[in-house]
Scaffold this motif. Sequence first.
Motif, PDB file in Angstrom:
ATOM      1  N   PRO A 144       0.828  -1.217   0.000  1.00  0.00           N
ATOM      2  CA  PRO A 144       0.000   0.000   0.000  1.00  0.00           C
ATOM      3  C   PRO A 144       0.861   1.266   0.000  1.00  0.00           C
ATOM      4  O   PRO A 144       1.888   1.336   0.657  1.00  0.00           O
ATOM      5  CB  PRO A 144      -0.806  -0.120   1.288  1.00  0.00           C
ATOM      6  N   CYS A 145       0.413   2.256  -0.778  1.00  0.00           N
ATOM      7  CA  CYS A 145       1.158   3.505  -0.906  1.00  0.00           C
ATOM      8  C   CYS A 145       0.174   4.645  -1.110  1.00  0.00           C
ATOM      9  O   CYS A 145      -0.729   4.557  -1.941  1.00  0.00           O
ATOM     10  CB  CYS A 145       2.108   3.415  -2.101  1.00  0.00           C
ATOM     11  N   ALA A 146       0.338   5.718  -0.347  1.00  0.00           N
ATOM     12  CA  ALA A 146      -0.479   6.925  -0.505  1.00  0.00           C
ATOM     13  C   ALA A 146       0.467   8.088  -0.791  1.00  0.00           C
ATOM     14  O   ALA A 146       1.632   8.063  -0.400  1.00  0.00           O
ATOM     15  CB  ALA A 146      -1.285   7.188   0.759  1.00  0.00           C
ATOM     16  N   TRP A 147      -0.039   9.110  -1.478  1.00  0.00           N
ATOM     17  CA  TRP A 147       0.800  10.251  -1.809  1.00  0.00           C
ATOM     18  C   TRP A 147      -0.033  11.519  -1.885  1.00  0.00           C
ATOM     19  O   TRP A 147      -1.253  11.481  -2.013  1.00  0.00           O
ATOM     20  CB  TRP A 147       1.531  10.038  -3.132  1.00  0.00           C
ATOM     21  N   VAL A 148       0.683  12.630  -1.792  1.00  0.00           N
ATOM     22  CA  VAL A 148       0.098  13.948  -2.021  1.00  0.00           C
ATOM     23  C   VAL A 148       1.119  14.762  -2.811  1.00  0.00           C
ATOM     24  O   VAL A 148       2.315  14.712  -2.528  1.00  0.00           O
ATOM     25  CB  VAL A 148      -0.318  14.654  -0.701  1.00  0.00           C
ATOM     26  N   VAL A 149       0.621  15.463  -3.827  1.00  0.00           N
ATOM     27  CA  VAL A 149       1.448  16.365  -4.630  1.00  0.00           C
ATOM     28  C   VAL A 149       0.856  17.763  -4.437  1.00  0.00           C
ATOM     29  O   VAL A 149      -0.308  17.988  -4.762  1.00  0.00           O
ATOM     30  CB  VAL A 149       1.439  15.976  -6.126  1.00  0.00           C
ATOM     31  N   GLU A 150       1.649  18.658  -3.862  1.00  0.00           N
ATOM     32  CA  GLU A 150       1.208  20.030  -3.595  1.00  0.00           C
ATOM     33  C   GLU A 150       2.043  20.984  -4.438  1.00  0.00           C
ATOM     34  O   GLU A 150       3.214  20.717  -4.698  1.00  0.00           O
ATOM     35  CB  GLU A 150       1.400  20.373  -2.115  1.00  0.00           C
ATOM     36  N   SER A 151       1.434  22.105  -4.824  1.00  0.00           N
ATOM     37  CA  SER A 151       2.166  23.102  -5.614  1.00  0.00           C
ATOM     38  C   SER A 151       2.204  24.424  -4.866  1.00  0.00           C
ATOM     39  O   SER A 151       1.291  24.750  -4.097  1.00  0.00           O
ATOM     40  CB  SER A 151       1.523  23.280  -6.992  1.00  0.00           C
ATOM     41  N   TYR A 152       3.283  25.173  -5.103  1.00  0.00           N
ATOM     42  CA  TYR A 152       3.520  26.444  -4.414  1.00  0.00           C
ATOM     43  C   TYR A 152       4.077  27.470  -5.387  1.00  0.00           C
ATOM     44  O   TYR A 152       4.824  27.129  -6.302  1.00  0.00           O
ATOM     45  CB  TYR A 152       4.531  26.263  -3.275  1.00  0.00           C
ATOM     46  N   LEU A 153       3.730  28.734  -5.146  1.00  0.00           N
ATOM     47  CA  LEU A 153       4.306  29.865  -5.865  1.00  0.00           C
ATOM     48  C   LEU A 153       5.252  30.575  -4.906  1.00  0.00           C
ATOM     49  O   LEU A 153       4.865  30.906  -3.783  1.00  0.00           O
ATOM     50  CB  LEU A 153       3.215  30.838  -6.319  1.00  0.00           C
ATOM     51  N   GLN A 154       6.476  30.782  -5.347  1.00  0.00           N
ATOM     52  CA  GLN A 154       7.472  31.474  -4.532  1.00  0.00           C
ATOM     53  C   GLN A 154       7.899  32.740  -5.263  1.00  0.00           C
ATOM     54  O   GLN A 154       8.101  32.725  -6.483  1.00  0.00           O
ATOM     55  CB  GLN A 154       8.687  30.582  -4.297  1.00  0.00           C
ATOM     56  N   ARG A 155       8.029  33.837  -4.501  1.00  0.00           N
ATOM     57  CA  ARG A 155       8.395  35.124  -5.076  1.00  0.00           C
ATOM     58  C   ARG A 155       9.523  35.728  -4.261  1.00  0.00           C
ATOM     59  O   ARG A 155       9.482  35.761  -3.043  1.00  0.00           O
ATOM     60  CB  ARG A 155       7.191  36.059  -5.047  1.00  0.00           C
ATOM     61  N   ASP A 156      10.548  36.234  -4.962  1.00  0.00           N
ATOM     62  CA  ASP A 156      11.636  36.980  -4.345  1.00  0.00           C
ATOM     63  C   ASP A 156      11.720  38.330  -5.041  1.00  0.00           C
ATOM     64  O   ASP A 156      11.732  38.395  -6.272  1.00  0.00           O
ATOM     65  CB  ASP A 156      12.982  36.265  -4.504  1.00  0.00           C
ATOM     66  N   LEU A 157      11.788  39.399  -4.270  1.00  0.00           N
ATOM     67  CA  LEU A 157      11.949  40.748  -4.813  1.00  0.00           C
ATOM     68  C   LEU A 157      13.392  41.159  -4.545  1.00  0.00           C
ATOM     69  O   LEU A 157      13.813  41.252  -3.388  1.00  0.00           O
ATOM     70  CB  LEU A 157      10.971  41.713  -4.146  1.00  0.00           C
ATOM     71  N   ASN A 194      -4.080  14.107  -4.491  1.00  0.00           N
ATOM     72  CA  ASN A 194      -3.902  13.056  -3.494  1.00  0.00           C
ATOM     73  C   ASN A 194      -4.248  11.736  -4.159  1.00  0.00           C
ATOM     74  O   ASN A 194      -5.110  11.696  -5.035  1.00  0.00           O
ATOM     75  CB  ASN A 194      -4.856  13.253  -2.309  1.00  0.00           C
ATOM     76  N   GLY A 195      -3.605  10.685  -3.732  1.00  0.00           N
ATOM     77  CA  GLY A 195      -3.955   9.385  -4.289  1.00  0.00           C
ATOM     78  C   GLY A 195      -3.387   8.258  -3.459  1.00  0.00           C
ATOM     79  O   GLY A 195      -2.624   8.467  -2.520  1.00  0.00           O
ATOM     80  N   GLN A 196      -3.818   7.077  -3.806  1.00  0.00           N
ATOM     81  CA  GLN A 196      -3.266   5.879  -3.176  1.00  0.00           C
ATOM     82  C   GLN A 196      -3.418   4.716  -4.143  1.00  0.00           C
ATOM     83  O   GLN A 196      -4.293   4.719  -5.008  1.00  0.00           O
ATOM     84  CB  GLN A 196      -3.951   5.575  -1.851  1.00  0.00           C
ATOM     85  N   ALA A 197      -2.538   3.741  -3.987  1.00  0.00           N
ATOM     86  CA  ALA A 197      -2.565   2.565  -4.850  1.00  0.00           C
ATOM     87  C   ALA A 197      -1.816   1.444  -4.150  1.00  0.00           C
ATOM     88  O   ALA A 197      -1.018   1.679  -3.237  1.00  0.00           O
ATOM     89  CB  ALA A 197      -1.916   2.868  -6.194  1.00  0.00           C
ATOM     90  N   ASP A 198      -2.115   0.245  -4.582  1.00  0.00           N
ATOM     91  CA  ASP A 198      -1.342  -0.907  -4.145  1.00  0.00           C
ATOM     92  C   ASP A 198      -0.274  -1.140  -5.203  1.00  0.00           C
ATOM     93  O   ASP A 198      -0.585  -1.380  -6.372  1.00  0.00           O
ATOM     94  CB  ASP A 198      -2.231  -2.143  -4.001  1.00  0.00           C
ATOM     95  N   LEU A 199       0.984  -1.016  -4.786  1.00  0.00           N
ATOM     96  CA  LEU A 199       2.105  -1.198  -5.702  1.00  0.00           C
ATOM     97  C   LEU A 199       2.478  -2.677  -5.761  1.00  0.00           C
ATOM     98  O   LEU A 199       2.290  -3.406  -4.778  1.00  0.00           O
ATOM     99  CB  LEU A 199       3.299  -0.376  -5.238  1.00  0.00           C
ATOM    100  N   PRO A 200       3.030  -3.127  -6.884  1.00  0.00           N
ATOM    101  CA  PRO A 200       3.459  -4.525  -6.963  1.00  0.00           C
ATOM    102  C   PRO A 200       4.501  -4.838  -5.890  1.00  0.00           C
ATOM    103  O   PRO A 200       5.307  -3.984  -5.524  1.00  0.00           O
ATOM    104  CB  PRO A 200       4.074  -4.634  -8.360  1.00  0.00           C
TER     105      PRO A 200
END
Length: 173
Positions: free
Chosen positions: A77-90, A114-120
């Motif tokens: 079993p495997c679960a994951w989350v992929v999050e995105s961010y905006l970064q700004r430098d002045l 977000n997701g989950q799956a059973d990996l081999p």
Amino acid sequence: MLLQDVPPPPAATAPAAPLPPQLQRLAPVAQKPKALTLAKGGRTENVVVRYQIFLRTIAKPGAVPATPEGVTLSAIPCAWVVESYLQRDLCFYSISGFLGCEEGATKPLQAIENGQADLPSGTACEVFAKPVTAAEDRVIATLDRIKDQMFDEDYQLAIKPRLLKTGVTITER
């Protein structure tokens, strides 16, 4: 004092331990610098707003159930989350060419998966597992369609009004 040849130490015979799975990864997916010239009272100053969008991917292995001796698992079993961010430098350039940047600002974006799956069996639950990288690819495809709009909106809403309050004239280079 005599120097003698010393035989090299014996080679390690134990096999190298496998590397632990990588459970978190930060990866830039888009960058855009916006060059500006600020003018006030006959003086000018060069500024760069450096934008970056990056992903934070986390893989979480699930609990593996206890198995009787001689029985092998067919899935991990495997679960994951992929999050995105905006970064700004002045960043400001002095007349001597030195660069000084404000502390960067980072804000989360709505492109998340977000997701989950059973990996081999025999496959590690890590950020490089196929279902996890496929989720990253979907988030990146979403961001590719809107990244320029996000950069422009952030400039119009967060940077430009702040600079104009100081009484400068802004020229985009």
